[in-house]
Design a protein around this motif. Sequence first.
Motif, PDB file in Angstrom:
ATOM      1  N   GLN A 129      33.733   2.529  -0.918  1.00  0.00           N
ATOM      2  CA  GLN A 129      34.228   3.397  -2.345  1.00  0.00           C
ATOM      3  C   GLN A 129      35.147   2.323  -3.120  1.00  0.00           C
ATOM      4  OE1 GLN A 129      35.080   7.070   0.003  1.00  0.00           O
ATOM      5  NE2 GLN A 129      35.278   7.872  -1.869  1.00  0.00           N
ATOM      6  N   ILE A 130      35.176   2.641  -4.498  1.00  0.00           N
ATOM      7  CA  ILE A 130      36.061   1.771  -5.152  1.00  0.00           C
ATOM      8  C   ILE A 130      37.320   2.553  -5.269  1.00  0.00           C
ATOM      9  CG2 ILE A 130      36.487   1.083  -7.308  1.00  0.00           C
ATOM     10  CD1 ILE A 130      33.933  -0.380  -6.281  1.00  0.00           C
ATOM     11  N   MET A 131      37.429   3.914  -5.008  1.00  0.00           N
ATOM     12  CA  MET A 131      38.754   4.402  -5.159  1.00  0.00           C
ATOM     13  C   MET A 131      38.725   5.624  -3.717  1.00  0.00           C
ATOM     14  SD  MET A 131      39.570   5.273  -9.039  1.00  0.00           S
ATOM     15  CE  MET A 131      37.901   6.004  -9.446  1.00  0.00           C
ATOM     16  N   ASP A 132      39.950   6.056  -3.548  1.00  0.00           N
ATOM     17  CA  ASP A 132      39.858   6.877  -2.537  1.00  0.00           C
ATOM     18  C   ASP A 132      39.432   8.247  -3.080  1.00  0.00           C
ATOM     19  OD1 ASP A 132      42.062   8.220  -3.789  1.00  0.00           O
ATOM     20  OD2 ASP A 132      43.369   6.827  -2.736  1.00  0.00           O
ATOM     21  N   ASP A 133      39.320   9.367  -2.367  1.00  0.00           N
ATOM     22  CA  ASP A 133      38.841  10.649  -2.608  1.00  0.00           C
ATOM     23  C   ASP A 133      39.768  11.226  -3.720  1.00  0.00           C
ATOM     24  OD1 ASP A 133      36.546  10.210  -1.150  1.00  0.00           O
ATOM     25  OD2 ASP A 133      37.349  11.704   0.279  1.00  0.00           O
ATOM     26  N   ALA A 134      41.107  11.009  -3.567  1.00  0.00           N
ATOM     27  CA  ALA A 134      41.880  11.723  -4.565  1.00  0.00           C
ATOM     28  C   ALA A 134      41.830  11.116  -6.080  1.00  0.00           C
ATOM     29  CB  ALA A 134      43.340  11.759  -3.929  1.00  0.00           C
ATOM     30  N   SER A 135      41.829   9.777  -5.969  1.00  0.00           N
ATOM     31  CA  SER A 135      41.874   8.917  -7.002  1.00  0.00           C
ATOM     32  C   SER A 135      40.315   9.255  -7.992  1.00  0.00           C
ATOM     33  CB  SER A 135      41.966   7.569  -6.858  1.00  0.00           C
ATOM     34  OG  SER A 135      43.173   7.254  -6.300  1.00  0.00           O
ATOM     35  N   SER A 136      39.270   9.369  -7.115  1.00  0.00           N
ATOM     36  CA  SER A 136      38.024   9.524  -7.661  1.00  0.00           C
ATOM     37  C   SER A 136      37.902  10.928  -8.410  1.00  0.00           C
ATOM     38  CB  SER A 136      36.935   9.411  -6.725  1.00  0.00           C
ATOM     39  OG  SER A 136      36.899   8.055  -6.320  1.00  0.00           O
ATOM     40  N   ALA A 137      38.588  11.701  -7.602  1.00  0.00           N
ATOM     41  CA  ALA A 137      38.347  13.278  -8.263  1.00  0.00           C
ATOM     42  C   ALA A 137      39.341  13.434  -9.491  1.00  0.00           C
ATOM     43  CB  ALA A 137      39.204  14.222  -7.014  1.00  0.00           C
ATOM     44  N   ALA A 138      40.538  12.837  -9.217  1.00  0.00           N
ATOM     45  CA  ALA A 138      41.376  12.668 -10.485  1.00  0.00           C
ATOM     46  C   ALA A 138      40.631  12.145 -11.592  1.00  0.00           C
ATOM     47  CB  ALA A 138      42.598  11.860 -10.234  1.00  0.00           C
ATOM     48  N   ALA A 139      39.869  10.823 -11.332  1.00  0.00           N
ATOM     49  CA  ALA A 139      39.069  10.091 -12.749  1.00  0.00           C
ATOM     50  C   ALA A 139      37.769  10.865 -13.182  1.00  0.00           C
ATOM     51  CB  ALA A 139      38.729   8.948 -12.067  1.00  0.00           C
ATOM     52  N   TYR A 140      37.068  11.604 -12.194  1.00  0.00           N
ATOM     53  CA  TYR A 140      35.950  12.169 -12.431  1.00  0.00           C
ATOM     54  C   TYR A 140      35.859  13.670 -12.596  1.00  0.00           C
ATOM     55  CZ  TYR A 140      34.682   7.481 -11.585  1.00  0.00           C
ATOM     56  OH  TYR A 140      34.501   6.233 -11.697  1.00  0.00           O
ATOM     57  N   GLY A 141      36.775  14.237 -11.825  1.00  0.00           N
ATOM     58  CA  GLY A 141      36.950  15.721 -11.785  1.00  0.00           C
ATOM     59  C   GLY A 141      36.357  16.263 -10.364  1.00  0.00           C
ATOM     60  N   VAL A 142      35.321  15.438  -9.733  1.00  0.00           N
ATOM     61  CA  VAL A 142      34.803  15.781  -8.509  1.00  0.00           C
ATOM     62  C   VAL A 142      34.427  14.227  -7.811  1.00  0.00           C
ATOM     63  CG1 VAL A 142      32.537  15.729  -9.353  1.00  0.00           C
ATOM     64  CG2 VAL A 142      33.014  17.053  -7.248  1.00  0.00           C
ATOM     65  N   VAL A 143      34.435  14.091  -6.465  1.00  0.00           N
ATOM     66  CA  VAL A 143      34.163  13.065  -5.969  1.00  0.00           C
ATOM     67  C   VAL A 143      32.670  12.789  -5.948  1.00  0.00           C
ATOM     68  CG1 VAL A 143      34.054  11.539  -3.715  1.00  0.00           C
ATOM     69  CG2 VAL A 143      36.251  13.121  -4.264  1.00  0.00           C
ATOM     70  N   PRO A 144      32.489  11.535  -6.737  1.00  0.00           N
ATOM     71  CA  PRO A 144      30.843  10.911  -6.766  1.00  0.00           C
ATOM     72  C   PRO A 144      30.370  10.829  -5.372  1.00  0.00           C
ATOM     73  CG  PRO A 144      32.403   9.531  -8.055  1.00  0.00           C
ATOM     74  CD  PRO A 144      33.319  10.314  -7.261  1.00  0.00           C
ATOM     75  N   PRO A 145      29.208  11.144  -5.320  1.00  0.00           N
ATOM     76  CA  PRO A 145      28.663  11.202  -3.836  1.00  0.00           C
ATOM     77  C   PRO A 145      28.065   9.659  -3.388  1.00  0.00           C
ATOM     78  CG  PRO A 145      26.842  11.748  -5.336  1.00  0.00           C
ATOM     79  CD  PRO A 145      28.268  11.710  -6.225  1.00  0.00           C
ATOM     80  N   ASP A 146      28.236   9.479  -2.070  1.00  0.00           N
ATOM     81  CA  ASP A 146      27.645   8.112  -1.710  1.00  0.00           C
ATOM     82  C   ASP A 146      26.097   8.279  -1.840  1.00  0.00           C
ATOM     83  OD1 ASP A 146      28.421   5.660   0.296  1.00  0.00           O
ATOM     84  OD2 ASP A 146      26.184   6.631   0.782  1.00  0.00           O
ATOM     85  N   LEU A 147      25.254   7.104  -2.239  1.00  0.00           N
ATOM     86  CA  LEU A 147      23.789   7.137  -2.645  1.00  0.00           C
ATOM     87  C   LEU A 147      23.152   6.835  -1.476  1.00  0.00           C
ATOM     88  CD1 LEU A 147      24.030   5.632  -6.117  1.00  0.00           C
ATOM     89  CD2 LEU A 147      24.041   8.289  -5.306  1.00  0.00           C
ATOM     90  N   SER A 148      23.746   6.610  -0.271  1.00  0.00           N
ATOM     91  CA  SER A 148      23.101   6.028   1.162  1.00  0.00           C
ATOM     92  C   SER A 148      21.895   6.903   1.414  1.00  0.00           C
ATOM     93  CB  SER A 148      23.807   5.557   2.188  1.00  0.00           C
ATOM     94  OG  SER A 148      24.881   4.998   1.837  1.00  0.00           O
ATOM     95  N   THR A 149      22.116   8.146   1.188  1.00  0.00           N
ATOM     96  CA  THR A 149      20.879   9.084   1.424  1.00  0.00           C
ATOM     97  C   THR A 149      20.543   9.879   0.593  1.00  0.00           C
ATOM     98  OG1 THR A 149      22.760  10.936   1.804  1.00  0.00           O
ATOM     99  CG2 THR A 149      22.387   9.560   3.804  1.00  0.00           C
ATOM    100  N   ALA A 150      20.481   9.439  -0.529  1.00  0.00           N
ATOM    101  CA  ALA A 150      19.934  10.232  -1.706  1.00  0.00           C
ATOM    102  C   ALA A 150      18.525  10.331  -1.637  1.00  0.00           C
ATOM    103  CB  ALA A 150      20.396   9.665  -3.171  1.00  0.00           C
ATOM    104  N   GLY A 151      17.927   9.202  -1.475  1.00  0.00           N
ATOM    105  CA  GLY A 151      16.299   9.154  -1.384  1.00  0.00           C
ATOM    106  C   GLY A 151      15.811  10.021  -0.142  1.00  0.00           C
ATOM    107  N   LYS A 152      16.629  10.537   0.748  1.00  0.00           N
ATOM    108  CA  LYS A 152      16.150  11.354   1.675  1.00  0.00           C
ATOM    109  C   LYS A 152      16.466  12.912   1.573  1.00  0.00           C
ATOM    110  CE  LYS A 152      15.323  13.090   5.989  1.00  0.00           C
ATOM    111  NZ  LYS A 152      13.939  13.052   6.589  1.00  0.00           N
ATOM    112  N   LEU A 153      17.501  13.124   0.771  1.00  0.00           N
ATOM    113  CA  LEU A 153      18.016  14.593   0.374  1.00  0.00           C
ATOM    114  C   LEU A 153      17.132  15.094  -0.722  1.00  0.00           C
ATOM    115  CD1 LEU A 153      21.855  14.294   0.645  1.00  0.00           C
ATOM    116  CD2 LEU A 153      20.145  15.041   2.607  1.00  0.00           C
TER     117      LEU A 153
END
Length: 342
Positions: A129-153
């Motif tokens: 993660q570039i930023m911690d959860d709180a900083s990411s949420a403040a920047a985007y409104g919601v924490v962006p997901p990690d993409l490691s499992t996107a191809g499975k889900l």
Amino acid sequence: MRELKILVVVVALTLITYWGVEPFAHTQMHPHVEPVNYNFAEADKITSKDTVEETKAALEEAEKSGDAKAIHPAKTEYEAAVSFEKTINDFWASNEEPMNLTGNAENGAVLVQSNCTACHSIKSQGFPQIMDDASSAAAYGVVPPDLSTAGKLYSKEYLVGFIKEPTLASKVSHKFVDGKVHPMPGYGWMQPQEIADMVAYLKSIAPKEMTNKEVFQNACQRCHSIKYGDMQKGTMTAHTPVENIKAYMGKVPPDLSQYIKSRGAQYLHEFVNDPQKHLAGTAMPRVGLTQEAEKQVVSYMEEVGDSKKAQREELGPKFLIYLVIFAIFAWLWKASKWREVH
């Protein structure tokens, strides 16, 4: 004979309640919706067509009444429905080309790492993660997901659609109007082969197997918490802080600890597959899970919120047999005592 009549009345009332009253109450609380459909292009074609027909009927009704105040909003809604039907059908049609292409995972790795890792982590591939959860949420409104499992889900169809235009793929375009912008930009400007390559990369790095809890964490925990239920399964807090998710969604997403009991598995499958079916206008996006991943999410909610279900279902038939035997002995005992009285 009197006892037999009483038994018939009790059985009749029970059956009326079970087969009449309860189903009616259920239909009022949970109206019938279109069945779960994992072909999102087909599902959106059906729902958009239904909306056009409903708004057209409402407009015709308003025109019959001659009420000018009712005609204008009805006409506006009908025109919006017709416009959206064309938009969503064109959107899914435009996805067919990248869907049918064979992606190059190596080229996709370059594209994903250069376009996505500024916001998304891919921890399995060494991108934290570039930023911690709180900083990411403040920047985007919601924490962006990690993409490691996107191809499975997520299916290839959903990934292609989401990369091209996230608001349409996740059915939240109604939320991002009047200048409001989705935190993830659409990449519809990319060539179809490039999108196919990105999806191929996400599929190539996805884990082969995931536990129910892992699927829930990756699919739901950005917004939802699990605070109660089976403590052996552990608790979890939503990654996005309450104040940020409330501003982003309009309200705080519910804790899901007991939703398996309050909503039921069928409702949850329908809601996760397409929240708009049960709650039109909701800010919750279509999650886009595959059938397998969606089943794992609901299974985990069952493990947490209804861990004794298997034992309860196993005990049920035994308890009914006990009641029948007890009723027989009670009737025999009663008959013997009243025989002495008479």
